[in-house]
Scaffold this motif. Structure first.
Motif, mmCIF file in Angstrom:
data_model
loop_
_atom_site.group_PDB
_atom_site.id
_atom_site.type_symbol
_atom_site.label_atom_id
_atom_site.label_comp_id
_atom_site.label_asym_id
_atom_site.label_seq_id
_atom_site.Cartn_x
_atom_site.Cartn_y
_atom_site.Cartn_z
ATOM 1 N N ARG A 210 -13.882 9.794 3.430
ATOM 2 C CA ARG A 210 -14.187 9.701 2.005
ATOM 3 C C ARG A 210 -13.050 10.290 1.170
ATOM 4 O O ARG A 210 -12.725 9.767 0.105
ATOM 5 C CB ARG A 210 -15.524 10.411 1.725
ATOM 6 N N ILE A 211 -12.445 11.370 1.651
ATOM 7 C CA ILE A 211 -11.293 11.942 0.938
ATOM 8 C C ILE A 211 -10.170 10.901 0.849
ATOM 9 O O ILE A 211 -9.566 10.704 -0.205
ATOM 10 C CB ILE A 211 -10.797 13.230 1.631
ATOM 11 N N ARG A 212 -9.921 10.195 1.968
ATOM 12 C CA ARG A 212 -8.866 9.156 1.964
ATOM 13 C C ARG A 212 -9.214 8.054 0.953
ATOM 14 O O ARG A 212 -8.346 7.525 0.269
ATOM 15 C CB ARG A 212 -8.724 8.537 3.356
ATOM 16 N N TRP A 213 -10.470 7.692 0.920
ATOM 17 C CA TRP A 213 -10.922 6.632 -0.004
ATOM 18 C C TRP A 213 -10.737 7.088 -1.448
ATOM 19 O O TRP A 213 -10.232 6.340 -2.297
ATOM 20 C CB TRP A 213 -12.392 6.326 0.311
ATOM 21 N N ILE A 214 -11.127 8.321 -1.718
ATOM 22 C CA ILE A 214 -10.969 8.878 -3.054
ATOM 23 C C ILE A 214 -9.488 8.969 -3.406
ATOM 24 O O ILE A 214 -9.067 8.663 -4.523
ATOM 25 C CB ILE A 214 -11.696 10.243 -3.139
ATOM 26 N N ASP A 215 -8.670 9.324 -2.432
ATOM 27 C CA ASP A 215 -7.213 9.411 -2.635
ATOM 28 C C ASP A 215 -6.631 8.057 -3.053
ATOM 29 O O ASP A 215 -5.676 7.978 -3.815
ATOM 30 C CB ASP A 215 -6.566 9.914 -1.335
ATOM 31 N N GLU A 216 -7.245 6.968 -2.554
ATOM 32 C CA GLU A 216 -6.792 5.622 -2.935
ATOM 33 C C GLU A 216 -7.032 5.342 -4.418
ATOM 34 O O GLU A 216 -6.316 4.575 -5.035
ATOM 35 C CB GLU A 216 -7.560 4.551 -2.137
ATOM 36 N N HIS A 217 -8.092 5.919 -4.944
ATOM 37 C CA HIS A 217 -8.546 5.493 -6.278
ATOM 38 C C HIS A 217 -8.395 6.534 -7.375
ATOM 39 O O HIS A 217 -8.553 6.218 -8.552
ATOM 40 C CB HIS A 217 -10.016 5.055 -6.207
ATOM 41 N N THR A 218 -8.148 7.786 -7.007
ATOM 42 C CA THR A 218 -8.105 8.814 -8.041
ATOM 43 C C THR A 218 -6.854 8.636 -8.906
ATOM 44 O O THR A 218 -5.857 8.069 -8.463
ATOM 45 C CB THR A 218 -8.155 10.224 -7.409
ATOM 46 N N ALA B 135 -2.898 19.552 5.290
ATOM 47 C CA ALA B 135 -2.423 18.842 6.479
ATOM 48 C C ALA B 135 -2.665 17.334 6.389
ATOM 49 O O ALA B 135 -2.033 16.557 7.089
ATOM 50 C CB ALA B 135 -3.108 19.403 7.715
ATOM 51 N N MET B 136 -3.582 16.929 5.525
ATOM 52 C CA MET B 136 -3.896 15.499 5.436
ATOM 53 C C MET B 136 -2.779 14.688 4.783
ATOM 54 O O MET B 136 -2.783 13.462 4.861
ATOM 55 C CB MET B 136 -5.206 15.289 4.662
ATOM 56 N N GLN B 137 -1.848 15.387 4.127
ATOM 57 C CA GLN B 137 -0.733 14.700 3.462
ATOM 58 C C GLN B 137 -1.217 13.545 2.584
ATOM 59 O O GLN B 137 -0.826 12.390 2.773
ATOM 60 C CB GLN B 137 0.250 14.185 4.509
ATOM 61 N N LEU B 138 -2.043 13.884 1.646
ATOM 62 C CA LEU B 138 -2.616 12.883 0.755
ATOM 63 C C LEU B 138 -1.546 12.303 -0.171
ATOM 64 O O LEU B 138 -0.514 12.924 -0.400
ATOM 65 C CB LEU B 138 -3.743 13.525 -0.067
ATOM 66 N N LYS B 139 -1.831 11.120 -0.680
ATOM 67 C CA LYS B 139 -0.890 10.475 -1.611
ATOM 68 C C LYS B 139 -0.803 11.249 -2.919
ATOM 69 O O LYS B 139 0.222 11.269 -3.572
ATOM 70 C CB LYS B 139 -1.385 9.071 -1.947
ATOM 71 N N HIS B 140 -1.934 11.808 -3.302
ATOM 72 C CA HIS B 140 -1.984 12.505 -4.585
ATOM 73 C C HIS B 140 -1.997 14.004 -4.373
ATOM 74 O O HIS B 140 -2.572 14.498 -3.405
ATOM 75 C CB HIS B 140 -3.239 12.102 -5.368
ATOM 76 N N PRO B 141 -1.406 14.743 -5.307
ATOM 77 C CA PRO B 141 -1.532 16.197 -5.235
ATOM 78 C C PRO B 141 -2.980 16.598 -5.504
ATOM 79 O O PRO B 141 -3.752 15.820 -6.064
ATOM 80 C CB PRO B 141 -0.618 16.686 -6.362
ATOM 81 N N PHE B 142 -3.359 17.788 -5.097
ATOM 82 C CA PHE B 142 -4.687 18.258 -5.452
ATOM 83 C C PHE B 142 -4.625 19.606 -6.144
ATOM 84 O O PHE B 142 -3.730 20.411 -5.895
ATOM 85 C CB PHE B 142 -5.627 18.285 -4.242
ATOM 86 N N LEU B 143 -5.545 19.793 -7.057
ATOM 87 C CA LEU B 143 -5.716 21.069 -7.748
ATOM 88 C C LEU B 143 -7.056 21.639 -7.304
ATOM 89 O O LEU B 143 -8.012 20.896 -7.110
ATOM 90 C CB LEU B 143 -5.729 20.892 -9.270
ATOM 91 N N ILE B 144 -7.099 22.947 -7.157
ATOM 92 C CA ILE B 144 -8.337 23.583 -6.700
ATOM 93 C C ILE B 144 -9.087 24.171 -7.892
ATOM 94 O O ILE B 144 -8.502 24.872 -8.723
ATOM 95 C CB ILE B 144 -8.018 24.680 -5.653
ATOM 96 N N GLY B 145 -10.359 23.883 -7.956
ATOM 97 C CA GLY B 145 -11.182 24.430 -9.027
ATOM 98 C C GLY B 145 -12.460 25.034 -8.487
ATOM 99 O O GLY B 145 -12.802 24.821 -7.323
#
Lengths: 393, 264
Positions: free
Chosen positions: B165-173, B205-215
């Protein structure tokens, strides 16, 4: 013979699952497993046995002769008031606690307005030995003392919802927040056909026992398994969903949903969602919603705490939009006098919620051969103080 | 003079700065109706890297008491989406750092999704966070409208979100992923546990396409820095609302707060 729902939980354009990502795992677990669970023969057997031996089903379908004479047709009362705990609510809580057990949950949370669903939840938690927390608005706690004590006596913890308007919708918000904070061991027993998919469908299924029984009882009593009218009150709409369920596809059956118009439809003190609301999103689904032009949820009003909710279940929004059901409304005053009338004519004191459905009888032109079933969703003991204070009898 | 588009502003943040980014949330119309511009400007001057302006709502289910109260107060003050959109018009609202709007779906629905997107686009909004519009509903019903105005939705993930699901979200965020630090509502907890650290490591470690911010749970320099060890930055909401609720001198209190997080 149920309500048409698609795989994303939509009834037409209403429903869905508008939930924050934090709730996704909880809701998804339920969504992916509920059908399999409720269709299992062992579930069906246990559910059926508890409904029979613990709840006291089937409830009678009673031909109310004096009331019928008054309206010039044949009116049957579906006696959900005779269920254990005094209303239809327990059909759902029995079903959901069995689901919760099969999901391996140890704790139960619920929201309640007047306390009826809270009591029904606390009851089944006691029965199953599960921990129970019920969220209730601070204002409702103050005005529904007996039910608060009933829940405590049954072993539940009652937590005061002090946010927002401190009533049912805020109790629901607090229960959702609790669920966000406890994603693993807790099941949330929603009390009506509201909330994100799959709740509306799951709750409607558990309440569908009402119309299932009506069908077979009518066949015996009238020689046909459908009435001309089914009449039920709608707050969130679970008793109406159960009473309509098996008749929805039967076009000869007129479905009548009765909302609470409080002090009057345009008095600003009303809970008649379809008359006053617009499509909107609350508590996880797209539905009809009472709201300001800016999309803030409006605090509804009704003499009956069980109808005092700013939305309706998405399946009812669809019944309204598609004109499959006729939506009517009754004021506080009309409901009170209809409740008193039933008490005097048939010896049954109805809950004030149910009294709204009874008040709608005045608005229907019956033919003498018509058969009407009115879902007598709850008994009036809990409302005695209001009858005494506001009623004339 | 060429102006960066609103989405380019965010891209530029990742490209040029890349890490240690501070995003600050505040509720529009709180503590006073007319504070929106001033707070945004002070945050920018104090060194916030992006800001999230909350659209107040009567029933914010993903928020704890602090943000709930700010929402209620803002509504009492008369804040609506109409008012906010007026406040955000370019002649009034001169802030250069990226601005994100965050709000529950119903007020947006009533404003009109298309009209909302058009107005956000006109006002240079860089992204949207709509917590109760989950990705599936967005893709099925609303993505086309957002795309038409080149607006991006930023999606949330939690420690319970599966890798698929994280990968899927990474595709669309849009632009980044908002990584909620714990299974909680806002302002519920402060501090970071071992389990959360593991989750941040996994995301890294997942090396996502998008950066992430922690909240969620970020409230001070310690938790901010910890989050920045794993993410491109962090988001502070409730802790900042607390500051606003007690502020005597908005400007000075905002500067002190940002300095207490980002300063050396």
């Amino acid at each position: 013979m149920s309500f048409p729902i698609d795989s994303n939980g939509y009834y037409g354009s209403y429903g869905g699952a508008f939930i924050p990502e934090m709730l996704y795992p909880n809701v998804e677990e339920l969504r992916s497993k509920y059908l399999e669970i409720v269709e299992e023969p062992s579930f069906q057997q246990q559910f059926g046995e508890l409904l029979k031996h613990y709840v006291g089903r089937p409830t009678p379908l009673f031909l109310a002769k004096r009331l019928s004479k008054e309206y010039g047709c044949r009116i049957y009362l579906k006696r959900e008031d005779l269920n254990h705990t005094g209303a239809h609510k327990v059909n759902n809580t029995i079903g959901q606690i069995l689901v919760a057990q099969r999901l391996g949950k140890q704790k139960i949370i619920a929201e309640t307005g007047a306390g009826q669903h809270g009591v029904a939840t606390a009851t089944v938690c006691a029965l199953m030995g599960m921990e129970c927390i019920v969220y209730m608005g601070e204002i409702d706690i103050a005005r529904q003392r007996p039910n608060v004590e009933r829940m405590k006596l049954l072993g539940a913890e009652v937590r005061s919802a002090t946010s927002g308007s401190r009533t049912l919708k805020d109790a629901t918000n607090e229960a959702m927040r609790h669920w966000i904070n406890h994603p693993f061991d807790t099941h949330y027993i929603i009390g009506s056909v509201v909330g994100p998919h799959p709740y509306p469908d799951m709750v409607a299924r558990f309440q569908s026992v009402i119309s299932e029984e009506i069908k077979s009882q009518l066949l015996e009593l009238e020689g046909r398994d459908y009435p001309d009218y089914v009449i039920a009150c709608v707050g969130g709409g679970s008793n109406a969903a159960g009473a309509f369920y098996h008749f929805n596809q039967h076009q000869q059956v007129q479905l009548i949903a009765v909302e609470a118009s409080g002090l009057g439809l345009h008095s600003d003190k009303s809970a008649a969602t379809t008359a006053l609301g617009k499509p909107g999103v609350l508590h996880g689904s797209m539905t009809m919603l009472m709201q300001t032009a800016d999309g803030q949820v409006v605090e509804p009003y009704s003499i009956s705490a069980g109808l005092d909710y700013p939305g309706i279940g998405p399946l009812h929004a669809h019944l309204y939009q598609s004109e499959r059901a006729r939506f009517m409304s009754a004021t506080d005053e009309q409901a009170l006098s209809a409740g008193i009338k039933l008490s005097k004519l048939e010896g049954i004191i109805p809950a004030l919620e149910t009294a709204h459905a009874l008040a709608a009888l005045d608005q229907i032109n019956f033919n003498p051969e018509d058969v009407a079933v009115l879902n007598l969703s709850g008994r009036g003991d809990k409302d005695l103080e209001t009858y005494i204070e506001k009623g004339t009898y | 003079m060429e102006h960066l588009s609103s989405i380019e502003k965010l891209t530029q943040l990742w490209d040029q700065q890349g890490d240690g980014l501070l995003s600050v949330y505040f509720t529009a119309g709180y503590p006073q109706l007319e504070n929106t511009m001033q707070i945004a400007k002070e945050l920018e001057q104090a060194g916030a890297d992006l800001i999230e302006i909350g659209i107040p709502y009567s029933d914010p289910v993903a928020d704890g008491p602090t943000i709930q109260e700010s929402n209620q107060k803002a509504l009492q003050n008369g804040m609506t989406l109409e008012v906010l959109m007026r406040q955000l018009e370019a002649s009034e609202f001169q802030v250069d750092i990226p601005v994100i709007l965050m709000g529950y779906f119903n007020p947006i629905l009533q404003y009109g999704v298309e009209r909302f997107c058009r107005d956000c686009s006109d006002r240079g909004i860089s992204g949207l966070i709509i917590p109760d519009l989950p990705i599936q509903e967005y893709l099925n019903h609303y993505q086309d409208i957002f795309d038409q105005f080149n607006l991006k939705n930023i999606f949330l993930i939690t420690p319970q979100t599966s890798e698929d699901r994280i990968r899927w979200i990474d595709e669309h965020t849009g632009s980044f992923i908002y990584a909620v630090s714990d299974a909680s509502i806002t302002g519920a907890k402060t501090g970071i546990s071992g389990a959360q650290e593991e989750y941040f490591r996994k995301l890294q470690a997942m090396q996502l396409k998008h950066p992430f911010l922690i909240g969620f749970g970020i409230s001070n320099k310690e938790t901010f820095r910890f989050a920045c060890d794993y993410a491109s930055g962090a988001i502070i909401g409730s802790a900042f609302i607390e500051v606003l609720s007690k502020a005597e001198d908005l400007g000075a209190d905002i500067r002190n707060f940002v300095y207490s997080i980002k300063g050396n």
